[in-house]
Design a protein around this motif. Structure first.
Motif, PDB file in Angstrom:
ATOM      1  N   VAL A  87       1.506  -1.267  -0.486  1.00  0.00           N
ATOM      2  CA  VAL A  87      -0.223  -0.050   0.061  1.00  0.00           C
ATOM      3  C   VAL A  87       0.626   1.166  -0.239  1.00  0.00           C
ATOM      4  O   VAL A  87       0.166   2.194  -0.784  1.00  0.00           O
ATOM      5  N   PHE A  92       0.426   8.933  -5.794  1.00  0.00           N
ATOM      6  CA  PHE A  92      -0.546  10.220  -5.511  1.00  0.00           C
ATOM      7  C   PHE A  92       0.810  10.915  -5.239  1.00  0.00           C
ATOM      8  O   PHE A  92       0.660  12.410  -4.876  1.00  0.00           O
ATOM      9  N   CYS A  93       2.087  10.710  -4.979  1.00  0.00           N
ATOM     10  CA  CYS A  93       3.141  11.803  -4.357  1.00  0.00           C
ATOM     11  C   CYS A  93       4.201  11.353  -6.039  1.00  0.00           C
ATOM     12  O   CYS A  93       5.029  12.084  -5.308  1.00  0.00           O
ATOM     13  N   LYS A 149       2.386   1.906  -3.716  1.00  0.00           N
ATOM     14  CA  LYS A 149       1.435   2.709  -4.351  1.00  0.00           C
ATOM     15  C   LYS A 149       0.526   3.723  -4.237  1.00  0.00           C
ATOM     16  O   LYS A 149       0.118   4.273  -5.153  1.00  0.00           O
ATOM     17  N   THR A 150       0.839   4.005  -3.223  1.00  0.00           N
ATOM     18  CA  THR A 150       0.368   5.511  -3.161  1.00  0.00           C
ATOM     19  C   THR A 150       1.814   6.216  -3.152  1.00  0.00           C
ATOM     20  O   THR A 150       1.122   7.703  -3.594  1.00  0.00           O
TER      21      THR A 150
END
Length: 279
Positions: free
Chosen positions: A233, A241-242, A236-237
């Protein structure tokens, strides 16, 4: 060795060294893998040995055999299912898993706002590490950080809080043992602390506000996640998103293994090649 803080610096340093690694690539049929390999050759990082066969199992076995015969320094997955390549890697008679070793997945990430590369494990291979597997993950992580010029890497053992909870999260007790091992010098030069949550591991202000005293001091070089869910997670985050850029390899095998997803970008695959060449 110079402290390498981003992938550009890594590429430049490897090019300056002029040591070309031999990369054995299994079925590099997809455009992104070919682009990454061509760039790596152009940058002076590697030479390639292509193993291409319509029978993916045969291709995987041939590639692994070349590594066993010491004809390659890195193994890389192309357009082939991960499980097919892993089956060849883990074969008890003809595979390339080091005797007594643990195979684990290690990622290096360049995250906007963080002033250096952040390493973490495991986002792809070990579902729930045993204490023995986690100890081995720490050993690999310390070695990789040293390879990147980090003289005393700060390694954080991740949990949802800073408290040991033997009843609900028994692995947090194992963290204490790992800390003791580090203090006794069993991992070489490093600082290890935990349990710590992610924010206090990577944000000095958060650590100060919470009144936590830790040698990590909000400047972690590496994170050891408790299980594959949290590691995956996080991976993937930060990429979704970053806008993080990443590289990943397998450790525990005779040579580093570049095992990208088919959906990984060409840049990620190139960075992973560079990471493997640096080990």
């Amino acid at each position: 060795m110079t402290n390498i803080k981003d992938f550009s610096a890594l590429t430049q340093l490897l090019a300056q060294k002029g040591t070309r690694k031999r990369i054995v690539v299994v079925n590099p049929e997809d455009e992104s893998t070919r682009w990454a390999l061509e760039r790596a050759r152009h940058e002076g990082l590697c030479e390639t040995i292509i193993v291409d066969d319509e029978d993916r199992t045969v291709a995987a076995q041939k590639a692994v055999a070349l590594i066993r015969e010491k004809k390659g320094d890195v193994l890389m997955k192309g357009f082939i299912n991960t499980d097919v390549l892993l089956h060849a890697i883990l074969n008890k008679e003809h595979g390339i898993l080091e005797p007594g070793s643990v195979m684990t997945h290690i990622t290096a990430a360049s995250i906007p706002g963080y002033d250096k590369l952040l390493f973490f494990t495991d986002a792809a291979v070990i579902p729930i590490p045993t204490q023995e597997q986690r100890v081995q993950q720490v050993r690999y992580m310390v070695d990789i950080c040293h390879n990147f010029g980090i003289e005393v890497p700060r390694i954080s053992l991740i949990h949802s809080s800073e408290k040991v909870d033997a009843r609900h999260f028994p692995y947090t007790e194992g963290y204490l043992t790992i800390k003791d091992m580090a203090q006794n010098g069993e991992f070489g030069k490093c600082v290890i602390d935990g349990p710590l949550d992610l924010k206090t591991s990577c944000d000095q202000h958060a650590m100060q506000v919470k009144g936590i005293k830790s040698p990590i001091n909000g400047h972690a070089d590496a994170l050891i996640f408790p299980n594959i869910q949290t590691g995956n997670v996080f991976y993937k985050t930060i990429t979704l998103f970053c806008n993080a850029t990443t590289a990943a390899i397998l450790q525990g095998t005779h040579v580093p293994v570049v095992l990208p997803s088919r959906g990984d970008s060409p840049e990620t695959k190139f960075n992973s090649i560079a990471l493997a060449c640096a080990i």
